[in-house]
Design an enzyme around this catalytic site. Structure first.
Site, PDB file in Angstrom:
ATOM      1  N   ALA B  10       0.828  -1.212   0.000  1.00  0.00           N
ATOM      2  CA  ALA B  10       0.000   0.000   0.000  1.00  0.00           C
ATOM      3  C   ALA B  10       0.860   1.259   0.000  1.00  0.00           C
ATOM      4  O   ALA B  10       2.049   1.231   0.318  1.00  0.00           O
ATOM      5  CB  ALA B  10      -0.912  -0.006   1.219  1.00  0.00           C
ATOM      6  N   CYS B  11       0.232   2.356  -0.334  1.00  0.00           N
ATOM      7  CA  CYS B  11       0.778   3.686  -0.249  1.00  0.00           C
ATOM      8  C   CYS B  11       1.314   3.925   1.157  1.00  0.00           C
ATOM      9  O   CYS B  11       0.651   3.565   2.106  1.00  0.00           O
ATOM     10  CB  CYS B  11      -0.375   4.656  -0.475  1.00  0.00           C
ATOM     11  SG  CYS B  11      -0.033   5.966  -1.566  1.00  0.00           S
ATOM     12  N   PRO B  12       2.446   4.522   1.395  1.00  0.00           N
ATOM     13  CA  PRO B  12       3.440   5.045   0.457  1.00  0.00           C
ATOM     14  C   PRO B  12       4.668   4.154   0.350  1.00  0.00           C
ATOM     15  O   PRO B  12       5.753   4.649   0.065  1.00  0.00           O
ATOM     16  CB  PRO B  12       3.816   6.361   1.139  1.00  0.00           C
ATOM     17  CG  PRO B  12       3.799   6.003   2.594  1.00  0.00           C
ATOM     18  CD  PRO B  12       2.775   4.903   2.766  1.00  0.00           C
ATOM     19  N   ILE B  13       4.502   2.842   0.582  1.00  0.00           N
ATOM     20  CA  ILE B  13       5.675   1.962   0.658  1.00  0.00           C
ATOM     21  C   ILE B  13       6.437   1.884  -0.671  1.00  0.00           C
ATOM     22  O   ILE B  13       7.676   1.915  -0.659  1.00  0.00           O
ATOM     23  CB  ILE B  13       5.271   0.584   1.235  1.00  0.00           C
ATOM     24  CG1 ILE B  13       4.917   0.788   2.716  1.00  0.00           C
ATOM     25  CG2 ILE B  13       6.375  -0.437   1.088  1.00  0.00           C
ATOM     26  CD1 ILE B  13       4.042  -0.252   3.312  1.00  0.00           C
TER      27      ILE B  13
END
Lengths: 354, 72
Positions: B10-13
């Site tokens: 998921a964001c922001p990985i």
């Protein structure tokens, strides 16, 4: 190391989303929604939980068409852009629980991040404490991200998974129109104040569609700014506050001060800590409550479970007397916020799936 | 070439992992593989902010982003 230089001219659609949200929300208040509550993901899911009879707080029961509009608007926008894609399987149960946590925090403060910005743009200075708490919670979340926090990978899910929530939203819309006896509608209180159904629904559709295209996210706005200095989503928050303030001034709905603010209390510590919980949960979940609705509309099953968790959390918050009222937070609510903050921190420290 | 497979994360990985790789190299190539358009845009924005060249290839439902960092 070369300094990062962000191409800010790319922020057009996110500015448009924030600005539209601010204007539409102010007009929804003019058309009948509760004060500074043109749009509130937390309050409106709570009203829906009440309308369905999941809690029996008589003043906050209504099937809010804005929520249906936002999810369906995101669904249609994603579908047209060929971005509709059912995915899931990343710590689904944890997401459900974090959705419950986030809702509890929001109901102690009295608003989701969107309403926090809208309260500010209506002149409610209590929201400043909310903003402080929210940003602090996000800062904690960023520390976890830097340590390698993740809820794990998601994968493709069967097509039918992605259309369940949009279908439920259509069903809710039918229930709102048909008004069968088993649906609860408030006769007094915030639940009895609402804009005309069609206007609310269309406003929701617009916001959902725009937010899907721009990836608008209030947690992301502050998170990306702290984490990597990226101001892109932060502009969305600024646009929301600016356009909301201007429209409220124009409509004569701007009242600066701490006291006598609509659906708000002045317990500063709990405004701060409530939004801190929302902020930290938002980072752990990868987006603010509005962003979760949008992702759910795009077919993201994990976000759908966050939304269901928020619905369940709202029911519990009212059944267990955790939600605040304009008189202030409850003792149970204060205990819950502290306990859930500790749990959220534990999850942030512990979860590091590859 | 460093390969960063952030599909399903998921964001922001995707951005964090790509940034880490960029910060650790003077020059070279990074291949970041993402599975959704929001992550694609975020990684592209990051690469532009670093003044890197970026090439995007759709691969089924995924996107393969080749980022080239040159010594400045």
């Amino acid at each position: 190391m070369k300094k990062a230089n962000w191409p800010v001219w790319l922020s057009g659609t996110v500015l448009l989303t924030g600005a539209s949200l601010g204007v539409l929300a102010a007009f929804l208040v003019r058309w009948g929604n509760p004060g500074n509550m043109g749009i509130c993901v937390a309050c409106f899911l709570r009203d829906i939980a009440g309308g369905l009879g999941f809690h029996r707080a008589a003043g906050v029961q209504y099937i809010r068409p804005e929520i249906m509009g936002i999810i369906l608007g995101a669904f249609v926008a994603a579908f047209l852009a060929k971005e509709f894609r059912p995915t899931g399987g990343s710590s689904t149960l944890l997401r459900f629980i974090l959705g419950m946590f986030s809702m509890t925090g929001a109901l102690v403060f009295l608003g989701c991040p969107v309403r926090m910005a809208l309260r500010l743009s209506g002149g409610d200075l209590n929201a400043i404490l909310g903003v402080g708490g929210f940003a602090s919670g996000i800062y904690l979340g960023v520390i976890f991200l830097r340590r390698g926090f993740t809820l794990g990978r998601s994968g493709s899910a069967g097509k039918s998974n992605g259309i369940i929530l949009p279908t439920i939203m259509l069903g809710l819309f039918l229930l709102l129109i048909a008004r069968p006896a088993f649906i609860f509608f408030s006769e007094k209180g915030p639940g009895s104040q609402y804009a005309p159904v069609l206007l609310s629904f269309i406003a929701g559709l617009l916001i959902g569609g725009l937010a899907q295209r721009s990836r608008f996210c209030l947690v992301g706005g502050i998170r990306d700014f702290i984490l990597i200095g990226n101001p892109y989503l932060f502009f969305g928050l600024m646009a929301l506050i600016a356009s909301g303030t201007l429209t409220n001034l124009f409509l004569g709905q701007f009242h600066l001060g701490f006291s006598d603010q609509p659906v708000a209390h002045q317990a500063h510590l709990w405004n701060f800590l409530g939004m801190m919980l929302v902020g930290v949960c938002g980072v752990l979940l990868g987006g603010c409550p509005l962003r979760q609705l949008i992702l759910a509309g795009e077919g993201n099953v994990d976000s759908t479970f966050v939304v269901l968790g928020m619905l369940a959390g709202a029911a519990l918050a009212h059944n267990f007397d955790l939600a605040s009222s304009p008189r202030g937070p409850t003792t149970y609510g204060q205990i819950a916020v502290i306990a859930l903050l500790l749990f959220a921190l534990l999850i942030g420290i512990k979860e590091k799936v590859a | 070439m460093i390969e960063i497979d952030v599909r399903g994360l998921a964001c922001p990985i995707p951005v964090i992992r790509t940034k880490k790789a960029l910060d650790e190299m003077q020059e070279g190539e990074i291949l970041t593989i993402v599975d959704n358009p929001a992550s694609k845009e975020n990684v592209m924005r990051l690469a532009r902010a670093y003044g890197c060249q970026i090439k995007v290839e759709p691969a089924g439902e995924d996107f393969r982003l080749t980022i080239t960092r040159r010594r400045t």
